[in-house]
Design an enzyme around this catalytic site. Structure first.
Site, mmCIF file in Angstrom:
data_model
loop_
_atom_site.group_PDB
_atom_site.id
_atom_site.type_symbol
_atom_site.label_atom_id
_atom_site.label_comp_id
_atom_site.label_asym_id
_atom_site.label_seq_id
_atom_site.Cartn_x
_atom_site.Cartn_y
_atom_site.Cartn_z
ATOM 1 N N HIS A 88 -23.431 -28.924 18.683
ATOM 2 C CA HIS A 88 -24.279 -29.184 17.395
ATOM 3 C C HIS A 88 -25.723 -29.810 17.664
ATOM 4 O O HIS A 88 -26.358 -29.122 16.922
ATOM 5 C CB HIS A 88 -23.217 -30.393 16.553
ATOM 6 C CG HIS A 88 -23.929 -30.705 15.390
ATOM 7 N ND1 HIS A 88 -23.582 -30.042 14.153
ATOM 8 C CD2 HIS A 88 -24.865 -31.865 14.989
ATOM 9 C CE1 HIS A 88 -24.274 -30.479 13.047
ATOM 10 N NE2 HIS A 88 -24.952 -31.746 13.806
ATOM 11 N N GLU A 89 -25.749 -30.695 18.439
ATOM 12 C CA GLU A 89 -27.152 -31.103 18.649
ATOM 13 C C GLU A 89 -27.855 -30.215 19.081
ATOM 14 O O GLU A 89 -29.354 -30.236 19.034
ATOM 15 C CB GLU A 89 -27.151 -32.497 19.644
ATOM 16 C CG GLU A 89 -26.428 -33.455 19.082
ATOM 17 C CD GLU A 89 -27.023 -33.976 17.474
ATOM 18 O OE1 GLU A 89 -28.241 -33.976 17.436
ATOM 19 O OE2 GLU A 89 -25.896 -34.429 16.846
ATOM 20 N N HIS A 140 -29.796 -27.792 16.903
ATOM 21 C CA HIS A 140 -30.846 -28.522 15.974
ATOM 22 C C HIS A 140 -32.190 -28.065 16.767
ATOM 23 O O HIS A 140 -33.176 -27.707 16.250
ATOM 24 C CB HIS A 140 -30.769 -30.092 16.062
ATOM 25 C CG HIS A 140 -29.907 -30.549 14.947
ATOM 26 N ND1 HIS A 140 -30.024 -30.027 13.420
ATOM 27 C CD2 HIS A 140 -28.710 -31.596 14.939
ATOM 28 C CE1 HIS A 140 -29.217 -30.580 12.690
ATOM 29 N NE2 HIS A 140 -28.304 -31.473 13.766
ATOM 30 N N GLU A 193 -27.979 -29.353 8.665
ATOM 31 C CA GLU A 193 -26.714 -29.710 9.278
ATOM 32 C C GLU A 193 -25.774 -28.754 9.135
ATOM 33 O O GLU A 193 -24.657 -28.442 10.262
ATOM 34 C CB GLU A 193 -26.280 -31.101 8.643
ATOM 35 C CG GLU A 193 -26.915 -32.414 8.878
ATOM 36 C CD GLU A 193 -27.297 -32.808 10.216
ATOM 37 O OE1 GLU A 193 -26.212 -32.152 11.034
ATOM 38 O OE2 GLU A 193 -28.030 -33.606 10.545
ATOM 39 N N ASP A 252 -23.892 -26.983 12.374
ATOM 40 C CA ASP A 252 -22.215 -26.870 12.616
ATOM 41 C C ASP A 252 -21.917 -25.381 12.942
ATOM 42 O O ASP A 252 -21.301 -24.988 13.903
ATOM 43 C CB ASP A 252 -21.659 -26.955 11.119
ATOM 44 C CG ASP A 252 -21.409 -28.797 10.956
ATOM 45 O OD1 ASP A 252 -21.680 -29.245 12.032
ATOM 46 O OD2 ASP A 252 -21.372 -29.144 9.920
#
Length: 368
Positions: free
Chosen positions: A172-173, A176, A232, A236
């Site tokens: 997930h990070e 980003h 976000e 995901d």
């Protein structure tokens, strides 16, 4: 000219309104449930699937196609930062993080976490190299700065029950960074700043306009770690693809979210820091399950955990316990509040030497 200003300000203001908010304390790591013993590459037979997946999927576009990962345009959109500038910015921010944080320097732990992360990066759309380190902190958290500077808290590793759960949060990070959310947010802030400059000169905002401009300068740095709901949601979506592409069970990401949500229901206010700005709502969990079923073809088996994960987790637990024992060792200097000093003195029968015993000035009876 006013028409031009209105066209400049509209997207900037809309972008600024999407920024998220901050953080809460995490609960201690929960004890691990018993797991079936396995080898260093334990695989999970998919006898009962949490989410029913199709054997064959038909992606509508490249963003839905996991086989196109690495060859698609993820992260497009307005951005004032080239990849070189983004890496330089991330390096500068990473120096600030490391000045204020204590890193785990155990070579076994750091090599393992780096290896798990780099495997996810290779199976992602990221276009920058990653530097992955472990922070000695009990908070369940992980964050990636622009340019691929990635930090995983020891609390997250200890809270995860399987390697696939740790991989899910890390994916997930990484998403980003791949989608360049940090510098795109900063670009929105700079566009908003440029749009507010004429307000200072043209009014009628006057000093209010100048105050807004100054306030934006203060708020800009946090935009590198706080993202809109759309960002976000995209992280995901991409993170599920990256962990699937790397061989992990994508349902582990949903499982971790569900456990965090259950913990919050049992003890409100205990939600881990990493989820406080974007809590694992039923809608978010349902969206993740929907995407797993829609775009990820079924596989007969997935990587769920490894014996190495269990060994590293036990090693890290011993490291953190030893650190806590050392921090609480007798004779170690500590700060004590004035109230604690007063209470301790009264308990030992010593006179109270707090500020209440300071000399005071009193008026003489014969004074006018």
């Amino acid at each position: 000219m006013q028409g031009i200003l209105r066209r400049m300000m509209r997207p900037a203001v809309l972008g600024a309104l999407t920024l998220g908010t901050a953080l809460a304390q995490s609960p201690p790591p929960a004890p691990d449930p018993p797991k079936a013993e396995g080898s260093s590459g334990q695989l999970k037979e998919r006898e009962q699937q949490p989410v029913e997946q199709q054997d064959t999927v038909h992606p509508k576009n490249s963003k839905d196609d996991v086989e196109a990962i690495g060859n698609r345009k993820v992260g497009k959109g307005p951005n004032f930062y080239s990849l070189e500038k983004e890496i330089a910015l991330g390096k500068q921010l990473a120096q600030e993080v490391e000045r204020s944080s204590k890193l785990i320097d155990d070579p076994v732990v750091t090599e393992y976490v780096n290896r798990v992360g780099q495997n996810l990066v290779r199976n992602s759309d990221a276009r920058v190299p990653f530097t992955i380190k472990v922070i000695d902190s009990d908070e369940v958290n992980a964050f990636a700065l622009p340019g691929g500077f990635f930090y995983v808290n020891s609390g997250l590793i200890l809270r995860a029950q399987e390697e696939s759960e740790l991989a899910g949060v890390m994916a997930h990070e990484i998403s980003h960074v791949a989608a360049r959310h940090g510098t795109k947010n900063a670009t929105k802030g700079q566009i908003l700043q440029l749009a507010t400059i004429p307000l200072i000169l043209l009014g009628p905002a006057g000093l209010a306009g100048y105050g807004l401009y100054e306030g934006l300068n203060v708020a800009l740095p946090v935009t590198f770690l706080k993202f809109s709901r759309d960002a976000e949601r995209e992280a995901d979506f991409l993170g599920l693809q990256y962990m699937y592409k790397a061989g992990y069970d994508p349902n582990a990401y949903v499982t971790f979210f569900e456990r965090i949500q259950a913990d919050e229901k049992r003890g409100p206010g205990t939600i881990p820091k990493v989820f406080s700005t974007h809590p694992p709502t039923p809608e978010r969990i349902a969206n993740a399950q929907k995407e797993i079923a829609r775009i990820l073809p079924n596989r007969p088996e997935y990587i769920v955990t490894t014996s190495e994960f269990d060994n590293v987790k036990e090693r890290l637990r011993n490291i953190t316990l030893a650190r806590k024992v050392q921090d609480n060792a007798p004779g170690k200097p500590s700060l004590r509040t004035r109230t604690e000093q007063k209470q301790k003195g009264q308990a030992q029968g010593t006179p109270d030497t707090t500020d209440d015993d300071r000399p005071t000035l009193k008026r003489r009876p014969d004074s006018p």
